[in-house]
Design an enzyme around this catalytic site. Sequence first.
Site, mmCIF file in Angstrom:
data_model
loop_
_atom_site.group_PDB
_atom_site.id
_atom_site.type_symbol
_atom_site.label_atom_id
_atom_site.label_comp_id
_atom_site.label_asym_id
_atom_site.label_seq_id
_atom_site.Cartn_x
_atom_site.Cartn_y
_atom_site.Cartn_z
ATOM 1 N N ASP A 1 -0.269 18.764 -37.034
ATOM 2 C CA ASP A 1 0.633 19.288 -38.052
ATOM 3 C C ASP A 1 0.374 18.447 -39.303
ATOM 4 O O ASP A 1 0.053 17.262 -39.198
ATOM 5 C CB ASP A 1 2.086 19.113 -37.569
ATOM 6 C CG ASP A 1 3.085 19.474 -38.642
ATOM 7 O OD1 ASP A 1 2.904 20.527 -39.270
ATOM 8 O OD2 ASP A 1 4.037 18.706 -38.858
ATOM 9 N N CYS B 1 2.331 2.150 3.372
ATOM 10 C CA CYS B 1 3.519 1.355 3.731
ATOM 11 C C CYS B 1 4.754 1.909 3.032
ATOM 12 O O CYS B 1 5.846 1.930 3.607
ATOM 13 C CB CYS B 1 3.332 -0.104 3.320
ATOM 14 S SG CYS B 1 1.828 -0.816 3.990
ATOM 15 N N CYS C 1 0.835 -1.204 0.000
ATOM 16 C CA CYS C 1 0.000 0.000 0.000
ATOM 17 C C CYS C 1 0.868 1.252 0.000
ATOM 18 O O CYS C 1 2.047 1.206 0.346
ATOM 19 C CB CYS C 1 -0.932 0.007 1.205
ATOM 20 S SG CYS C 1 -0.037 0.119 2.768
#
Length: 703
Positions: free
Chosen positions: A395, A19, A16
């Site tokens: 472009d 952590c 996580c």
Amino acid sequence: MSEEEMKVYRVQGFTCINCAAIFEENVKQLPGVHDAKVNFGASKVMVQGTTTIEALEKAGAFENLIIRDEKAQKIEREPFWKQRQNRKVYLSALLLVISWLLSLQYGEGHILPTIGFALAIVIGGVSLFMKGLKNLSRFTFDMNTLMTIAIIGAALIGEWGEGAMVVILFAISEALERYSMDKARQSIESLMDIAPKEALIRRGTEEMIVHVDEIQVGDIMIVKPGQKLAMDGIVIKGTSALNQAAITGESVPVMKTKDDEVFAGTLNEEGLLEVSVTKRVDDTTLAKIIHLVEEAQAERAPSQAFVDKFAKYYTPAIVGLAAVIMVAPPLFGGDWSHWIYQGLAILVVGCPCALVVSTPVAVVTAIGNAAKNGVLIKGGVYLEETGQLKAIAFDKTGTLTKGIPAVTDVVTYGRSENEVLAITAAIENGSQHPLASAILKKAEAHGLNFKEVVVDEFQSITGKGVKANVNQILYYVGSPNLFEETLQNGIEASIKETLTELQLQGKTVMLLGTEKEILSLIAVADEVRDSSKEVIRKLNQMGIETVMLTGDNERTAAAIGKQVGVSTIKADLLPEDKLNFIKKLRGNYQSVAMVGDGVNDAPALAAASVGVAMGSAGTDTALETADIALMSDDLNQLPYTIQLSKKALAIIKQNITFSLAIKLVALLLVVPGWLTLWIAIFADMGATLLVTLNSLRLLKVKE
């Protein structure tokens, strides 16, 4: 962080974000470390200062993290079900089942099931309690703190069975979270394993197997059929089809021969190639892609910044609410045991795990998926922005068109096509003009041996064309203006009509003739890419305004624009005009992308909400400057990128909404007193797993 002193280590085992943050703080406290930064998405830590892998693993011991040097081989983890952390879960679950059966036989308050539940809590929750109690001593409130208070509280009020169930469900949740995060990271990890770690190198007359770290620029790499290239380079001998899918996302192999550029990680399918190495291993296109993707995964998306800010205030608010519910009702005559239990359940349901993980898992997964399909997205902010695009400016040259002039029409008068092409190519041979190269290519395609044609008295006519003698006849090659001046009566009306028709199609027309007559009209145009029309159609269907910007004249621009189907055409633009037009578009549409080659269009790319560079494999400038880089010269990657971004945005919104909604529903169960620890842990665990699995759906988005 000073790059000179920075050392990078790979980390295995993050479950996580919280952590990862704790690990970062622990590393910063190590002797000899001046600073540290953890990249959770890429699973690595950058350390400034001096330390050892042993010291780093000690700093990550709370999470059983495995650390390795950035260049070291990946340590294969045990299968998920065999991992050490999970063995404690199996033992706790077994104790829970035995204790539950004992409680059915002897009653819940009996000493035997109570001991069993207590053992299940201790074995399954030892690492959780260590983290939670440490945080509690520092007044840091995260999910470990909330769970520790809830479980100890449940034990104190005699709810041993529910306390044990909460521990086990939480441990299962963490294990599944770890597994799903590993799945989310697999796209980038698979990229790291693409290129071989060794290559067959020839130095002088000696051939040897050399590790990529020791291969030098200028070494000759020998690549046999079926082998992958270990390094970037230029082919010096051989011809073969290379599968470049890993780098550019192209599914069709590309033919490579002498002087062609090749990339590390591509697969040599048929021929033997000798390649002169042009880059060290850390500078290859693949290495750059991996680095850029990892940096992108560390970039916070706007929605993630909101979630992080929200969670900062949300967790203390939950602790406060739980305290009020535990104390306030009993003061007015409520049952202490019941309301303490309800408060503990609120602590469990209030864990912000699902909310905090809702955005980063989606961002990591989407960016990893895009990289595997040949699209580099430079961060969560561009991922979200792409999903909100209202207009895209292109472009023309090299983006909507191939950027290379080609002969499209040959109209002859009295001579054969091959004859006029051979004469024109012979006269134009050696000219540096792009239109001349188009004619030479056409003659070569027809198999004409024009180089053996003798050309005498070659003379350039400035701004109009050339003249030369071929077989004692004076020929002119040039613009219509040249022949208006050369021919006594000018260009015939019927020829002029054909000429005008070709020019209206946006083509440049060159004429071949003598002093007396016109022998041929040769029309040359920058060919539209095969994919342009279909891509523009898809974008228009999505409701996106499409604009073509070009420095070409109005007539050519109109012809190309009409052919590809863009909504708006702007011609005769200087780079500054393109920049101003992008600013104007942003004023009208807010979210605007500019698609170009990443070099000539740099100002416009920078001014757009999202700058997209075309054909960026091997183009360092485009890789570094663009927000999104399409690695192959294929516009089809653009609708895919927009689709992926829209899906990621939708999933992030779903995750945040669901995370908050399930918390709210669970909290409302407090009012009738229906919230139990079981419901609370299922709500928290279920929400976390569902948002993670929902995010993993992004792995399925294909081109």
